[in-house]
Motif scaffolding. Structure first.
Motif, PDB file in Angstrom:
ATOM      1  N   ILE A  24      50.074  18.697  77.295  1.00 24.93           N
ATOM      2  CA  ILE A  24      50.866  19.816  76.810  1.00 24.93           C
ATOM      3  C   ILE A  24      51.747  20.330  77.933  1.00 24.93           C
ATOM      4  O   ILE A  24      51.336  20.377  79.102  1.00 24.93           O
ATOM      5  N   ASP A  45      54.830  25.516  77.291  1.00 25.57           N
ATOM      6  CA  ASP A  45      54.320  25.752  75.943  1.00 25.57           C
ATOM      7  C   ASP A  45      52.956  26.435  75.925  1.00 25.57           C
ATOM      8  O   ASP A  45      52.537  26.962  74.885  1.00 25.57           O
ATOM      9  N   CYS A  46      52.260  26.396  77.049  1.00 25.75           N
ATOM     10  CA  CYS A  46      50.904  26.967  77.062  1.00 25.75           C
ATOM     11  C   CYS A  46      50.773  28.174  77.977  1.00 25.75           C
ATOM     12  O   CYS A  46      49.698  28.767  78.084  1.00 25.75           O
ATOM     13  N   CYS A  47      51.885  28.554  78.646  1.00 31.02           N
ATOM     14  CA  CYS A  47      51.841  29.685  79.583  1.00 31.02           C
ATOM     15  C   CYS A  47      53.020  30.628  79.379  1.00 31.02           C
ATOM     16  O   CYS A  47      54.118  30.191  79.020  1.00 31.02           O
ATOM     17  N   PRO A  82      48.153  32.306  81.161  1.00 30.65           N
ATOM     18  CA  PRO A  82      47.841  31.390  80.061  1.00 30.65           C
ATOM     19  C   PRO A  82      47.925  32.080  78.699  1.00 30.65           C
ATOM     20  O   PRO A  82      47.541  33.240  78.555  1.00 30.65           O
ATOM     21  N   LYS A  83      48.435  31.358  77.724  1.00 28.56           N
ATOM     22  CA  LYS A  83      48.470  31.870  76.348  1.00 28.56           C
ATOM     23  C   LYS A  83      47.096  31.694  75.706  1.00 28.56           C
ATOM     24  O   LYS A  83      46.200  31.068  76.283  1.00 28.56           O
ATOM     25  N   LEU A  89      44.019  28.858  76.154  1.00 24.45           N
ATOM     26  CA  LEU A  89      44.018  28.198  77.465  1.00 24.45           C
ATOM     27  C   LEU A  89      43.217  29.044  78.447  1.00 24.45           C
ATOM     28  O   LEU A  89      43.538  30.212  78.688  1.00 24.45           O
ATOM     29  N   LEU A 141      43.437  26.164  83.729  1.00 25.16           N
ATOM     30  CA  LEU A 141      44.840  26.045  84.106  1.00 25.16           C
ATOM     31  C   LEU A 141      44.967  25.875  85.614  1.00 25.16           C
ATOM     32  O   LEU A 141      45.710  25.001  86.097  1.00 25.16           O
ATOM     33  N   LYS A 180      45.507  18.412  77.290  1.00 22.57           N
ATOM     34  CA  LYS A 180      45.263  19.334  76.182  1.00 22.57           C
ATOM     35  C   LYS A 180      43.832  19.169  75.695  1.00 22.57           C
ATOM     36  O   LYS A 180      43.424  18.087  75.284  1.00 22.57           O
ATOM     37  N   GLN A 192      37.483  22.887  77.790  1.00 23.57           N
ATOM     38  CA  GLN A 192      38.016  23.500  79.013  1.00 23.57           C
ATOM     39  C   GLN A 192      36.923  24.229  79.779  1.00 23.57           C
ATOM     40  O   GLN A 192      36.768  24.070  80.997  1.00 23.57           O
TER      41      GLN A 192
END
Length: 395
Positions: A4, A8-10, A87-88, A91, A96, A129, A135
């Motif tokens: 990813i 797009d993820c932060c 992080p969004k 996540l 991260l 991802k 995670q």
């Protein structure tokens, strides 16, 4: 494994950063962060969150041992040398951070002297991802790895303390010299004091010496190499330049001192199996047979040695030390047999340190392997291998 994009993820909070010059900072309780960690403490803060800071410029790019990203938590200030990432949802902030710590940014950074990871390039970075459960599982495993590393670090500190204690036992305090050893200027025992510029004019050296990132004939030894111990980012010169620098060839076992910047800081050149030459901004010393170099090195890096050296350092902004001042540093010179006895003790302790250092140095490889491993089995085998002192791929 699916990846990813970082963008797009932060949330990228770079626009909130504010640099403060050292003269304008007001001392306070809040950490002031830069590319590689805390730079200072200030009176105010601009962030109060769980964040990851990723070096923008001046980072440890290219290093296999030093991270380019780190975690911050709570109230802090960040300057413009680090990207700020939040992080969004979905996540984990620690995941991260681990994903970015030793990210290979080769081909992404630019700049000849001070490399920079632009925001545009940073946005295109990819991390594996995974579900939030996966995670957190990886973060837990890596937490164990980091704990082992911290334990090894503590053991190294204890061995360093043992070396210092043995020095005091044999030689006492060099400042008071209560044991009555000969005390004299270091220059009286030197057979060589040289530097890069001893080889010719600046014009000759600038035109005749080119440094390369890729392996070449000889290692161009910089004190930054000796400071970090990271051989992955050393510079090289060709054979022609090596011969041009004939007055500053290095063979291993010399004492090297910064002459500008961190002036007076001392290093012991390790034994080497390749041609090497002294880089700019440093002195190299060799001594006669009355001196055991390992004993002298330990004396120079001691509290006494550094205080003795620093009295000769000049400059309000840029610190410097001259050749004559380096020669003037007072040292104690016990009987050679006693110096040798101490050096042999240090050698034996160093054997234990080497094992611990090697295990500690594997942390970056372990993190990269675990973050990018696609199976739980592989991850477990890697962790088991690390705890046993080896890297086990076991796939």
């Amino acid at each position: 494994m699916e990846k990813i994009l970082l963008e797009d993820c932060c949330e990228i909070l770079d626009s909130m950063r504010v640099p403060i010059t050292s003269s304008d900072r007001v001392e306070g309780p809040y950490p002031y962060y830069g590319a590689n960690g805390i730079q200072d403490h200030v009176a105010e803060y601009i962030f109060d969150d769980e964040l990851v800071l990723l070096a923008e410029d001046g980072g440890n790019f290219g290093s296999k041992e030093r991270p380019i990203a780190y975690r911050v938590s709570g109230k802090c200030w960040v300057n413009n040398h680090a990207h700020v990432l939040k992080p969004k949802d979905g996540l984990d902030v620690d995941y991260l951070c681990y994903s970015l710590m030793f990210y290979d940014v080769g081909g992404m950074v630019n700049g000849a002297t001070r490399q920079k990871l632009t925001q545009a390039a940073m946005r295109q970075m990819l991390i594996p991802k995974r579900s939030i459960t996966e995670q957190q599982y990886i973060v837990k495993l890596l937490g164990k790895v980091v704990s082992i590393k911290e334990e090894r670090k503590h053991q190294l500190e204890e061995l360093d303390n043992l070396i210092k204690a043995r020095f005091v036992e044999l030689f006492g305090d060099p400042k008071t010299n209560e044991k009555g050893f000969t005390k004299a200027p270091m220059g009286e025992y030197m057979t060589l004091l040289t530097d890069f510029s001893s080889n010719g004019s600046y014009k000759t050296l600038d035109s005749g010496v080119t440094m390369y990132d890729e392996p070449n004939y000889a290692w161009m030894v910089r004190t930054t190499d000796l400071e970090s111990g990271d051989m992955s980012s050393i510079k090289y010169i060709d054979e022609k330049a090596y011969e041009l620098l004939s007055k500053s060839k290095i063979y291993g076992g010399e004492i090297i001192m910064n002459k500008i910047g961190s002036a007076g800081k001392v290093y012991l050149m390790p034994e080497i199996d390749m041609p090497a030459s002294l880089g700019r901004n440093a002195f190299m010393f060799r001594y006669d047979d009355r001196i055991n170099v390992r004993f002298l090195y330990e004396q120079l890096v001691s509290e006494y040695g550094q205080a003795e050296i620093q009295q000769y350092v000049r400059g309000a902004v840029t610190k410097t030390i001259t050749k004559d001042d380096a020669r003037s540093v007072l040292i104690i010179v016990p009987e050679k047999e006693l110096q040798d006895e101490y050096a042999e003790f240090v050698k034996q302790v160093d054997k234990s340190k080497v094992v611990l250092v090697c295990m500690t140095a594997k942390i970056s490889r372990i993190i990269r392997l675990i973050v990018n491993s696609s199976t739980e089995y592989c991850i477990k085998r890697i962790c088991i291998g690390f705890s046993e002192g080896v890297i086990c791929y076991g796939i």
